[in-house]
Design a protein around this motif. Structure first.
Motif, short mmCIF file in Angstrom:
data_model
loop_
_atom_site.label_atom_id
_atom_site.label_comp_id
_atom_site.label_asym_id
_atom_site.label_seq_id
_atom_site.Cartn_x
_atom_site.Cartn_y
_atom_site.Cartn_z
N ASP A 209 0.82 -1.21 0.00
CA ASP A 209 0.00 0.00 0.00
C ASP A 209 0.86 1.26 0.00
OD1 ASP A 209 -2.46 -1.36 -0.12
OD2 ASP A 209 -2.49 -1.61 2.05
N ALA A 210 1.92 1.29 0.80
CA ALA A 210 2.80 2.46 0.84
C ALA A 210 3.50 2.66 -0.50
CB ALA A 210 3.82 2.32 1.96
N ALA A 211 3.98 1.58 -1.11
CA ALA A 211 4.67 1.68 -2.40
C ALA A 211 3.70 2.16 -3.48
CB ALA A 211 5.28 0.34 -2.79
N HIS A 212 2.49 1.62 -3.47
CA HIS A 212 1.48 2.02 -4.46
C HIS A 212 1.13 3.51 -4.30
CE1 HIS A 212 -2.55 2.28 -6.32
NE2 HIS A 212 -2.01 1.45 -7.19
N ALA B 128 3.77 9.97 -7.50
CA ALA B 128 4.86 10.37 -8.39
C ALA B 128 4.45 10.35 -9.86
CB ALA B 128 6.06 9.45 -8.18
N GLY B 129 3.19 9.97 -10.14
CA GLY B 129 2.70 10.00 -11.51
C GLY B 129 2.83 8.71 -12.29
#
Length: 56
Positions: A14-17, A23-24
Motif C-alpha cells: 500500500d505504501a509503495a502504491h 509520483a505520476g
C-alpha cells in the motif's frame, strides 16, 4: 526487443502504491489480492508492463 513483464516485490504494498501513484506512475490495473499477494500492473516510460507485488 521488448520486455513484457517484470516484477518488483515490496514489503509494504500500500505504501509503495501510494508513493508511485503520487509520483505520476501510470497503473493499468487496480490493486487486487491474489493467493500469492497484492498486485497491480504499471507502465514504465518505455511502455513496458511491470508488476508491483507485496504481501497479502
Amino acid at each position: 526487443m521488448r520486455i513484457d513483464l517484470v516484477t518488483i516485490v515490496v514489503d509494504d504494498f500500500d505504501a509503495a502504491h501510494r508513493r508511485m501513484t503520487a509520483a505520476g506512475v501510470e497503473f493499468v490495473t487496480a490493486p487486487r489480492t491474489e493467493p500469492y499477494g497484492r498486485i497491480a500492473v504499471f507502465l514504465d516510460i518505455a511502455g513496458n508492463r511491470w508488476d508491483l507485488l507485496g504481501p497479502a
